[in-house]
Enzyme design. Sequence first.
Site, PDB file in Angstrom:
ATOM      1  N   HIS A 101       0.812  -1.220   0.000  1.00 48.44           N
ATOM      2  CA  HIS A 101       0.000   0.000   0.000  1.00 48.44           C
ATOM      3  C   HIS A 101       0.835   1.255   0.000  1.00 48.44           C
ATOM      4  CE1 HIS A 101      -3.390  -2.641   0.964  1.00 48.44           C
ATOM      5  NE2 HIS A 101      -4.139  -1.645   0.536  1.00 48.44           N
ATOM      6  N   GLY A 102       2.002   1.190   0.592  1.00 49.48           N
ATOM      7  CA  GLY A 102       2.805   2.409   0.605  1.00 49.48           C
ATOM      8  C   GLY A 102       4.159   2.195   1.229  1.00 49.48           C
TER       9      GLY A 102
END
Lengths: 540, 475
Positions: free
Chosen positions: B326-327
């Site tokens: 996701h990041g």
Amino acid sequence: MKLFKHILLTSILAFLFAFYFQKKFGVFHIKPLDGIKELAVKPKLTLKNFFNLHYQDSFNLYVKENMGFRPVLVRTFNQISFTLFHTTKAPGVVVGKNGHLFIESYINNYTGINFVGKAKADRIIKKIKTVQDSLKRFDIDLLIIFAPGKASYYPYNIPENYLLRKKDTTNYTYYSEKFKKEKINFIDFNRYFIDHKSSFVYPVYPEYGTHWTPYAYSLAMDSILHYIEQKRKIDLPDFDYSRTYLSDSLREREYDIGVLLNLAKTLPHKPMPYPDYRFYYKNGQTKPDVLAVGDSYWWCLVGDDMPYHFFKEDVYWFYNKDIYKHNVKQETSVEKISFPNETVNRDVIIIMATEATFDLFPYGFIDKAYEVYCLSKDEKRKIITNKINADAQWKESILKKAKENNISEKQQLDKDVEFILTTENTPVKSPIWVYNAIIAEYMEKIKSDPNWFEQIKQKATQNNTAVELQLEEDARFVYAAEYGSEEIKNHLNEIRTRILADPQWTAQVKQKAIEKKIRFEEMLELDVKFVYDTEIKSKK
Amino acid sequence: MVFSSVVFLVYFLPIFLVVYFFTPKAAKNYVLLAASIFFYAWGAPRFIFVILATTTVDFYFVKLLYNAKTEKKRRLFLLLSLFLNVGLLFYFKYCNFFIENFNAVLGAFGSKDISWTKVILPIGISFYTFESLTYVIDVYRKVHKPLNNFLQYQLYIILFPKLIAGPIIRYHQISDQIADRSANDTVDNKLTGFFRFVIGLSKKVLIANTMAAEADKIFALAPAELTTITAWIGMLAYTFQIYFDFSGYSDMAIGLGKMIGFKFPENFDNPYTSRSITEFWRRWHMTLGSWMKNYLYIPLGGNKVDNKARLYFNLWLVFLASGFWHGAAWTFIIWGVYHGCFLILERMFLLKVFQKIGKIPSTLITFIIVAIGWVFFRADTTAQALSFTGKLFAFQFSAESYFLDAEFKFYFILAILFSFFACFKIGQRIQERIYFSEYRLGGYLAGTVTFCFLFLISLASITSSGFNPFIYFRF
């Protein structure tokens, strides 16, 4: 059945294309949204601006703002939000109770959220007092006016969430208290209107407008005129605003916040009071030279021609930035003009602030006035020197000039500083008697022409004014026509500057003044006019 | 270009649909590919070349893999393709993170930083990289033959409805449709596809954006200004923002796909009605969950490992990877680990507890666990996340209550309604009716009118304001 579904699908496609077609062909005429100065323009496509995404960002904005049917969509959406949720998307607008709309800055100043702080406020107050005293030496009265504020006047209409943030000290409470203590010339219309609320026959504020109603500012103007009369011991022209009619058709100003909401339909409103003004002039009455500096509340008075009828010139520095004369914006601005020249010959300087802008008061005017009127020559020299040293381009031009004039950089700098000090930072007042002497010459010129004088008498009868007053007004008009344009004024200023910058020439003027037994300032003005007339003649 | 922009809705979409619908079947894929390339290039003009180049290289690597005679060669081409795809993902997405952290360590030891120019993240890279991986792995596993047509492969990767934010479609789920989708190319699908698209648009523009405005305000508050009630409002606002934003986008992608004859897999199934975190991950971002299960969890051994410790480790690792996907930030890693821990706890005993306490309490507790996890997802730093979470349970109340306007309250109630209505049979029936059932004639007419109206409201909302954020775009 399949055909019907295809018809539905076609309808959907037509629906999706409708926005593009409306933009392209403008089939329906739609009123644009209010409050939008300029719409985004279609950007030019280049490889560079496509690859750095500038084209896409600009195109997105262009499409968003220029989309077909956008005004309809925005108005419908805003109307739904307003009706269902009592909210607005318009920036800075607050939907209050009982149908009142506010601009948020009024509420912020009322609650004290944007209080500038005691230290800053004290500095400003101290400067105002010093400027007031300094201006008085030039026979200029400084007058601070606080106009009424919609938030202060209708605090019970402010939404609760704002009121919860209310602080003890606000810009208004601090300034108004200190102005009285420091004996600063001050008219507090905010207090006056709140205290006399029950006595007002008509509304002081429109529900959906930012500014005071014509009824309210007529009351205020009346008080301002009385104040000036008492202060200057003069008699100003009179006006009658007792004939007031109520109208359902609001002027733009009385609905200026409502307009920002961009709703589908106009909000229901109370009728607003519009006075039918009558202006009267009598013998012996005079029009002082008044400069107004302020926010848009003064504009309301300008819009109804009040300064034009009561003051020598309808001149107004909007936020101390733009210059308006008789409601026409001038090409030049406050920062480009000669501050001493434009202020020193005034009788009264008014700084009017409203609740919306107490945090910006006094708009930089007092700082400049302090620099010009209160500092010693040495202090001014220091400020000018620092300004030049902080500007690389200016410093370079000094160096260049020094080389051309074959002098040192310090000597050139001192020369330039002295020039700026004399021309831009030293107020030299043309006393009223100089100007009046020139006007008196023109009045004699008119009187000596029987036809012209007869016209004056007829005009006086038509305008219901005294002959002497009409004669003086026309004489001023003729003088202004011959010497009053910006170009000519600038030329006269330039000649005055030339004389003052030349010590020999200044000495000659002083000598002539002594011989003629008149003041130096009077001789200076006569010489300025003479030089101008000569230069113009020689050009012709 | 985002789906919820005026350029897409008023220019790209109608022009594309008309051109596509009237293009002969043989040429439709070319039109779709051209539109997809334009769509991506509009938002990322430099990176279109990266994606075109990598798809080209990948296609030929996989062809070579398929045609390789020995297992050694097959594995070589597999590794080369994995290296290319994962390498690019690592470079663009994670290099900045590792360099920054390495420099922090160097700094702690008094050493000089490594100088590094920050790399810009190509939009959608996480999504299309995972799809590229499914292609090469599915071919390697002999699940499906590779495509013969290079343009068809490019279309699979660059297909614009799902390119920048999913759903993550495994190659074998769509391979047949790329070649021939005439079975799905019906007027019914075009109509219901439009309806689904508008549902997604409304979820995103009307609900998610309103929640986002409030969440942003609250998360921007200084710790001293944050009270317990404000923290809960902020957390819940973000919880609904991320759901309606992401599920809205998925609805738009699925709807658009349907309009052009594709059947994309569902990505969300009322995740907030879950009674456990295990169930949550069967309902939230289902295509990512499926990918992780098939390409990470199962290769690690899945449920068939020898001991529970290994099983828990696998679970934890998969969710660590999910968080990291996701990041590139510690907050996302912590979020992934947080979910991993709860999955382990559920395997241990928590699932039985949830089953015992009943439907409503378990749903509520699961919802709160998930919502608290979102605080880490949203926060800018770990410190902020911890401070915010602390405020949730600090019982700090203030006389000055936080003001919520009527509009937010309205959409908040709608958000709760639409998040939880599938808890009840009537909600499930309505959802089934609108999303998945065939419509009668009257239903199509009512749907056309209703969804055109909703489209107008959404468009009006977009054009009335400048606030139109989109979360998953940055992945």
